[in-house]
Design an enzyme around this catalytic site. Sequence first.
Site, mmCIF file in Angstrom:
data_model
loop_
_atom_site.group_PDB
_atom_site.id
_atom_site.type_symbol
_atom_site.label_atom_id
_atom_site.label_comp_id
_atom_site.label_asym_id
_atom_site.label_seq_id
_atom_site.Cartn_x
_atom_site.Cartn_y
_atom_site.Cartn_z
ATOM 1 C CE1 TYR A 40 15.357 -16.835 13.602
ATOM 2 C CE2 TYR A 40 13.149 -16.470 14.470
ATOM 3 C CZ TYR A 40 14.083 -16.306 13.463
ATOM 4 O OH TYR A 40 13.745 -15.610 12.322
ATOM 5 C CB SER A 56 11.683 -12.652 13.811
ATOM 6 O OG SER A 56 10.714 -13.674 13.842
HETATM 7 P P1 NAP Z 1 17.169 -17.703 4.025
HETATM 8 O O1 NAP Z 1 16.435 -17.859 2.737
HETATM 9 O O2 NAP Z 1 17.732 -18.886 4.694
HETATM 10 O O3 NAP Z 1 18.301 -16.583 3.800
HETATM 11 C C1 NAP Z 1 19.246 -16.281 4.775
HETATM 12 C C2 NAP Z 1 20.592 -16.153 4.105
HETATM 13 O O4 NAP Z 1 21.569 -15.790 5.105
HETATM 14 C C3 NAP Z 1 21.059 -17.473 3.500
HETATM 15 O O5 NAP Z 1 21.632 -17.251 2.225
HETATM 16 C C4 NAP Z 1 22.078 -17.952 4.515
HETATM 17 O O6 NAP Z 1 23.023 -18.837 3.977
HETATM 18 C C5 NAP Z 1 22.691 -16.638 4.942
HETATM 19 N N1 NAP Z 1 23.444 -16.775 6.183
HETATM 20 C C6 NAP Z 1 23.173 -17.569 7.241
HETATM 21 N N2 NAP Z 1 24.106 -17.442 8.174
HETATM 22 C C7 NAP Z 1 25.024 -16.558 7.695
HETATM 23 C C8 NAP Z 1 26.241 -16.037 8.199
HETATM 24 N N3 NAP Z 1 26.740 -16.417 9.387
HETATM 25 N N4 NAP Z 1 26.918 -15.132 7.446
HETATM 26 C C9 NAP Z 1 26.459 -14.764 6.241
HETATM 27 N N5 NAP Z 1 25.320 -15.230 5.711
HETATM 28 C C10 NAP Z 1 24.605 -16.129 6.428
HETATM 29 O O7 NAP Z 1 16.227 -17.037 5.120
HETATM 30 P P2 NAP Z 1 15.266 -15.768 5.081
HETATM 31 O O8 NAP Z 1 13.933 -16.253 5.473
HETATM 32 O O9 NAP Z 1 15.442 -14.956 3.855
HETATM 33 O O10 NAP Z 1 15.875 -15.005 6.336
HETATM 34 C C11 NAP Z 1 16.379 -13.684 6.280
HETATM 35 C C12 NAP Z 1 16.150 -13.032 7.632
HETATM 36 O O11 NAP Z 1 14.754 -12.963 7.887
HETATM 37 C C13 NAP Z 1 16.759 -13.805 8.807
HETATM 38 O O12 NAP Z 1 17.331 -12.897 9.721
HETATM 39 C C14 NAP Z 1 15.553 -14.483 9.444
HETATM 40 O O13 NAP Z 1 15.758 -14.744 10.803
HETATM 41 C C15 NAP Z 1 14.490 -13.428 9.198
HETATM 42 N N6 NAP Z 1 13.120 -13.925 9.251
HETATM 43 C C16 NAP Z 1 12.694 -14.919 8.430
HETATM 44 C C17 NAP Z 1 11.376 -15.370 8.534
HETATM 45 C C18 NAP Z 1 10.854 -16.488 7.666
HETATM 46 O O14 NAP Z 1 9.748 -16.990 7.960
HETATM 47 N N7 NAP Z 1 11.540 -16.891 6.610
HETATM 48 C C19 NAP Z 1 10.515 -14.787 9.470
HETATM 49 C C20 NAP Z 1 10.982 -13.767 10.283
HETATM 50 C C21 NAP Z 1 12.287 -13.323 10.169
HETATM 51 P P3 NAP Z 1 22.668 -20.432 4.039
HETATM 52 O O15 NAP Z 1 21.523 -20.644 3.118
HETATM 53 O O16 NAP Z 1 23.932 -21.081 3.597
HETATM 54 O O17 NAP Z 1 22.312 -20.698 5.495
#
Ligand code: NAP
Length: 241
Positions: free
Chosen positions: A153, A140
């Site tokens: 985080y 991130s």
């Molecule tokens: P998201 O839409 O919430 O997707 C994350 C997925 O991971 C969800 O389906 C979640 O399930 C699942 N998950 C959470 N904890 C888990 C676990 N212990 N085991 C297995 N699956 C799990 O978020 P996203 O934005 O796509 O995030 C993906 C990655 O990008 C993450 O690592 C996040 O930190 C990173 N990121 C995101 C952003 C942003 O602005 N969105 C920015 C920088 C980095 P639930 O929905 O049930 O929690």
Amino acid sequence: MKQQVAIITGAGSGIGRETAKLLAKKDMTIVLVDFDDNNGQETLEAVKEHNQHAIFVHADVSKSQDVKKYVAAAKENFGKIDIFINNAGILSPPSLLGDIEEETFDKVIAVNLKGAFLGLKYVLKEMEQQKSGVIVNTASAAGIQGQPYLGGYAASKHGVIGLTKTAAIEYGPSGIRVNAICPGGVVTNMTKGLESSPEENGPMRRLATPKEIANVISFLISTNASYVNGAVMTIDGGLTS
Ligand code: NAP
């Protein structure tokens, strides 16, 4: 199996789901991993519109038994692991460092950092035997700079970058490339409900779409990126510039 086999964690939603759809369109075999079964099944249906070679594995990435399970499922069903998108993650409730509950800190480190470590630990063993493989860890912008009110985080994502650089050095000689991506804000469930002004979103005055992140992941795993190893790639519209 001729097709490339990719494991994607956090595939039930957001960046993981979009990446799964894109890679399936490129004719890759996908092992979808998430702990949300409904979302995982939805992604599976979307992926199968492009490629029937896909399975969903329920797993909590912070538990080693579950990580072993998704690695074994990939091997048993498809015989190899060419690509690993180590992507599952959670956000913690915003709070000053002095007010972060110990359990909250433990949880975000368990999923974001230990989960990334466990994925690397078990996938790298397989790739080392194959003498090939490519890994993208989702860090991130909070992995390269401080993030007020998201100390746990930010610490977890700085850790993911440490793992990435170390893995790149240790496993480069085995023909394995390991890189990290650092998105800024992305329109996913994670950012739903979080208020941010256009200025807070950086020079481009908007969040990224999940597709814009998936496109970079797709580049990093391709042969066009065959000399990219240990890179920490920002995809943040200039936010951290
Ligand atoms: P998201 O839409 O919430 O997707 C994350 C997925 O991971 C969800 O389906 C979640 O399930 C699942 N998950 C959470 N904890 C888990 C676990 N212990 N085991 C297995 N699956 C799990 O978020 P996203 O934005 O796509 O995030 C993906 C990655 O990008 C993450 O690592 C996040 O930190 C990173 N990121 C995101 C952003 C942003 O602005 N969105 C920015 C920088 C980095 P639930 O929905 O049930 O929690």
